[in-house]
Motif scaffolding. Structure first.
Motif, PDB file in Angstrom:
ATOM      1  N   ASN A   1      -6.355  15.151   3.570  1.00 54.93           N
ATOM      2  CA  ASN A   1      -5.358  15.221   2.498  1.00 54.93           C
ATOM      3  C   ASN A   1      -4.582  13.916   2.360  1.00 54.93           C
ATOM      4  OD1 ASN A   1      -5.621  17.792   1.261  1.00 54.93           O
ATOM      5  ND2 ASN A   1      -4.636  18.758   3.001  1.00 54.93           N
ATOM      6  N   THR A   2      -5.313  12.790   2.384  1.00 56.98           N
ATOM      7  CA  THR A   2      -4.651  11.489   2.260  1.00 56.98           C
ATOM      8  C   THR A   2      -5.101  10.770   0.996  1.00 56.98           C
ATOM      9  OG1 THR A   2      -6.360  10.388   3.618  1.00 56.98           O
ATOM     10  CG2 THR A   2      -4.389  11.219   4.741  1.00 56.98           C
ATOM     11  N   LEU A   3      -4.144  10.078   0.385  1.00 54.68           N
ATOM     12  CA  LEU A   3      -4.381   9.308  -0.841  1.00 54.68           C
ATOM     13  C   LEU A   3      -3.558   8.041  -0.741  1.00 54.68           C
ATOM     14  CD1 LEU A   3      -5.490   9.117  -3.784  1.00 54.68           C
ATOM     15  CD2 LEU A   3      -3.451  10.376  -4.499  1.00 54.68           C
TER      16      LEU A   3
ATOM     17  N   VAL B   1       0.859  -1.181   0.000  1.00 54.78           N
ATOM     18  CA  VAL B   1       0.000   0.000   0.000  1.00 54.78           C
ATOM     19  C   VAL B   1       0.894   1.230   0.000  1.00 54.78           C
ATOM     20  CG1 VAL B   1      -1.760   1.332   1.216  1.00 54.78           C
ATOM     21  CG2 VAL B   1      -1.867  -1.171   1.235  1.00 54.78           C
ATOM     22  N   GLU B   2       0.721   2.081  -0.966  1.00 54.38           N
ATOM     23  CA  GLU B   2       1.522   3.300  -1.059  1.00 54.38           C
ATOM     24  C   GLU B   2       0.696   4.502  -0.603  1.00 54.38           C
ATOM     25  OE1 GLU B   2       4.583   3.705  -1.598  1.00 54.38           O
ATOM     26  OE2 GLU B   2       5.275   1.891  -2.618  1.00 54.38           O
ATOM     27  N   LYS B   3       1.275   5.306   0.280  1.00 45.85           N
ATOM     28  CA  LYS B   3       0.655   6.559   0.702  1.00 45.85           C
ATOM     29  C   LYS B   3       1.229   7.675  -0.157  1.00 45.85           C
ATOM     30  CE  LYS B   3      -0.402   5.094   5.401  1.00 45.85           C
ATOM     31  NZ  LYS B   3      -0.299   5.399   6.858  1.00 45.85           N
ATOM     32  N   LEU B   4       0.358   8.367  -0.877  1.00 45.19           N
ATOM     33  CA  LEU B   4       0.787   9.365  -1.845  1.00 45.19           C
ATOM     34  C   LEU B   4       0.416  10.768  -1.375  1.00 45.19           C
ATOM     35  CD1 LEU B   4      -0.448   7.532  -5.071  1.00 45.19           C
ATOM     36  CD2 LEU B   4       1.727   7.280  -3.904  1.00 45.19           C
TER      37      LEU B   4
ATOM     38  N   PHE C   1     -17.105  12.293   2.569  1.00 40.55           N
ATOM     39  CA  PHE C   1     -16.854  10.851   2.643  1.00 40.55           C
ATOM     40  C   PHE C   1     -15.367  10.549   2.493  1.00 40.55           C
ATOM     41  CE2 PHE C   1     -21.009  11.627   0.828  1.00 40.55           C
ATOM     42  CZ  PHE C   1     -21.843  10.754   1.500  1.00 40.55           C
ATOM     43  N   VAL C   2     -14.961   9.390   3.012  1.00 35.94           N
ATOM     44  CA  VAL C   2     -13.765   8.717   2.541  1.00 35.94           C
ATOM     45  C   VAL C   2     -14.252   7.758   1.467  1.00 35.94           C
ATOM     46  CG1 VAL C   2     -11.805   7.243   3.133  1.00 35.94           C
ATOM     47  CG2 VAL C   2     -12.723   8.844   4.824  1.00 35.94           C
ATOM     48  N   PHE C   3     -13.598   7.707   0.291  1.00 39.59           N
ATOM     49  CA  PHE C   3     -14.113   6.839  -0.759  1.00 39.59           C
ATOM     50  C   PHE C   3     -12.995   6.032  -1.419  1.00 39.59           C
ATOM     51  CE2 PHE C   3     -13.486  11.071  -2.448  1.00 39.59           C
ATOM     52  CZ  PHE C   3     -12.961  10.926  -3.724  1.00 39.59           C
TER      53      PHE C   3
ATOM     54  N   LEU D   1      -5.060   0.743 -10.524  1.00 38.22           N
ATOM     55  CA  LEU D   1      -4.898   0.520  -9.094  1.00 38.22           C
ATOM     56  C   LEU D   1      -6.230   0.704  -8.367  1.00 38.22           C
ATOM     57  CD1 LEU D   1      -1.635   2.625  -8.535  1.00 38.22           C
ATOM     58  CD2 LEU D   1      -1.792   0.128  -8.495  1.00 38.22           C
ATOM     59  N   PHE D   2      -6.247   0.324  -7.090  1.00 42.24           N
ATOM     60  CA  PHE D   2      -7.335   0.672  -6.184  1.00 42.24           C
ATOM     61  C   PHE D   2      -6.886   1.900  -5.390  1.00 42.24           C
ATOM     62  CE2 PHE D   2      -7.438  -3.922  -6.792  1.00 42.24           C
ATOM     63  CZ  PHE D   2      -8.755  -4.135  -7.177  1.00 42.24           C
ATOM     64  N   TRP D   3      -7.813   2.842  -5.167  1.00 45.11           N
ATOM     65  CA  TRP D   3      -7.463   4.109  -4.529  1.00 45.11           C
ATOM     66  C   TRP D   3      -8.385   4.393  -3.350  1.00 45.11           C
ATOM     67  CZ3 TRP D   3      -3.415   6.961  -6.731  1.00 45.11           C
ATOM     68  CH2 TRP D   3      -3.021   6.556  -8.021  1.00 45.11           C
ATOM     69  N   LYS D   4      -7.818   4.926  -2.270  1.00 44.79           N
ATOM     70  CA  LYS D   4      -8.603   5.417  -1.131  1.00 44.79           C
ATOM     71  C   LYS D   4      -8.298   6.903  -0.963  1.00 44.79           C
ATOM     72  CE  LYS D   4      -8.979   3.096   2.813  1.00 44.79           C
ATOM     73  NZ  LYS D   4      -8.624   2.591   4.175  1.00 44.79           N
ATOM     74  N   ILE D   5      -9.357   7.734  -0.957  1.00 46.93           N
ATOM     75  CA  ILE D   5      -9.196   9.180  -0.942  1.00 46.93           C
ATOM     76  C   ILE D   5      -9.949   9.776   0.240  1.00 46.93           C
ATOM     77  CG2 ILE D   5      -9.601  11.312  -2.222  1.00 46.93           C
ATOM     78  CD1 ILE D   5      -9.772   8.228  -4.255  1.00 46.93           C
ATOM     79  N   ASN D   6      -9.274  10.673   0.953  1.00 47.34           N
ATOM     80  CA  ASN D   6      -9.893  11.401   2.061  1.00 47.34           C
ATOM     81  C   ASN D   6      -9.485  12.863   1.941  1.00 47.34           C
ATOM     82  OD1 ASN D   6     -10.679  12.546   4.506  1.00 47.34           O
ATOM     83  ND2 ASN D   6     -10.100  10.770   5.732  1.00 47.34           N
ATOM     84  N   TYR D   7     -10.370  13.694   1.410  1.00 45.37           N
ATOM     85  CA  TYR D   7     -10.069  15.109   1.239  1.00 45.37           C
ATOM     86  C   TYR D   7      -9.851  15.800   2.589  1.00 45.37           C
ATOM     87  CZ  TYR D   7     -11.766  14.823  -3.639  1.00 45.37           C
ATOM     88  OH  TYR D   7     -11.950  14.526  -4.971  1.00 45.37           O
TER      89      TYR D   7
END
Length: 388
Positions: free
Chosen positions: A154-156, A35-38, A278-280, A145-151
């Motif tokens: 500020n996490t990706l 899992v990469e944190k971008l 949301f976190v999506f 890829l699969f992505w998890k986003i939380n505005y």
């Protein structure tokens, strides 16, 4: 509370008028960790990431509504080969011929994308230029890829294995289909009508429906507007009448929402003012979007009743709320707001006021405007047009 204070960004919702499907299947991706944190920066209601191309860092919009795009400057500097030209249509229905090419490598933190199909565009237009956008990390690239986003934080995060994401609490699920460029298309039921929406992280606002999907007879709470409050990749569209309204019931995926703010226009879009609650997680394998709610949205519409753009470094009114005796008209030049001179700006200063609106935290504004050569003073008070 939704504050409609300025022009709405839609730097996406590209449609490829010809070719594209096989071209956007190309490329591969390599991760150093499971899992990469971008890096992610959510600013001006839009998500951005820093990318590295050929040893140089660039600012890219993270945009599900578009294919991957690089600037003409990057294309020229790398000496890339044109694969073909094709017509591209933006969210305002503007069309342009664009070059399509293959980018040898793009690195985002510890994730390497190789041989990705990209569109080449001139990104020096006023809004792109002020946001210092060098390109777009688009849906065809994300789909690998699969992505998890939380505005909110500020996490990706990105992974090649969906099971690496803890989906506990992600009980809101939206199935989607895709365009050739892999952009997610989700179905929603609104105003008793099924509508296909572009799931668009390049759209800064809530929900937008095309004019043909709007039925005024079924809407009780609404505001009529005139002008154009959106900017596409190739500029703004023509001025026209439209509405901002409350939809009493919106069915999206397996969840129903009440009193969502919706605007009419040229496209059907679901954007960041909705998604930031949301976190999506984006899953192009199962064609699903998983969401976990982290905060409640507001359906209150507060505004001074107009919006403006900087055109050739000068602010001009581009849309107004249609109410009796409203003192501003589309096309009015804005000379000053609260004694801040806006009539003699260079590009850098115009960009400053584009991103840091004079009126943002004010409840009352005093304006000097020019209309057909006549200078006038206008005083406006912020008001609530649609209550929560």
């Amino acid at each position: 509370m939704k504050k409609i204070l300025y022009t709405i960004f839609i730097f996406s919702s590209f449609s490829l008028v010809a070719q594209g499907k096989k071209f956007f299947e190309s490329g591969e991706v390599q991760l150093k960790s499971t899992v990469e944190k971008l890096n992610l920066q959510y600013a001006a209601d839009l998500p951005f990431v820093k990318v590295n191309i050929n040893g140089k860092q660039y600012n890219f919009l993270f945009d599900t509504g578009a294919p991957t795009v690089i600037s003409t400057a990057i294309y020229t500097e790398l000496g890339l080969e044109k694969k073909y030209k094709s017509m591209v249509k933006d969210s305002q229905k503007n069309k342009q011929d664009q070059i399509f090419t293959v980018l040898p490598e793009m690195i985002v933190d510890q994730v390497s994308f190789k041989n990705i199909g990209v569109v080449v565009m001139d990104l020096k237009a006023a809004e792109f230029g002020c946001l210092k956008v060098d390109g777009i990390l688009g849906a065809n690239q994300m789909a690998k890829l699969f992505w998890k986003i939380n505005y909110a934080e500020n996490t990706l995060e990105a992974t090649q294995d969906l099971s690496r994401f803890d989906l506990k609490g992600f009980d809101f699920v939206i199935p989607f289909n895709t365009k050739d460029q892999k952009t997610p298309i989700v179905e929603a039921k609104i105003i008793d009508k099924k509508i296909d929406f572009t799931f668009d992280t390049g759209f800064s606002r809530n929900l937008k429906i095309s004019d043909g999907n709007y039925n005024p007879k079924k809407i009780s709470e609404k505001v009529e507007v005139f002008g154009n409050n959106s900017v596409g990749a190739f500029g703004a569209g023509n001025s026209k009448s439209g509405y901002i309204f409350k939809a009493s019931d919106v069915l999206l995926g397996n969840k129903s929402f009440t009193n969502e703010l919706v605007m009419t226009g040229s496209s059907n879009l679901l954007g960041n003012s909705f998604l930031k609650n949301f976190v999506f997680v984006l899953d192009w394998v199962s064609h699903k979007i998983y969401l976990k709610q982290i905060r409640n949205s507001s359906s209150e519409l507060e505004s001074f009743g107009f919006g403006y753009r900087f055109i050739d470094n000068k602010p001009a009114v581009v849309y107004v709320f249609q109410e009796e005796n409203f003192p501003l008209k589309v096309g009015d030049s804005i000379l000053s707001i609260n004694n801040i001179d806006l009539d003699n700006l260079d590009h850098e200063t115009a960009c400053h006021y584009f991103l840091n609106r004079v009126e943002k935290d004010a409840d009352v504004i005093n304006m000097r405007i020019k209309r057909k050569g006549e200078v006038m003073n206008v005083n406006l008070k912020k008001r609530i047009y649609l209550k929560d």
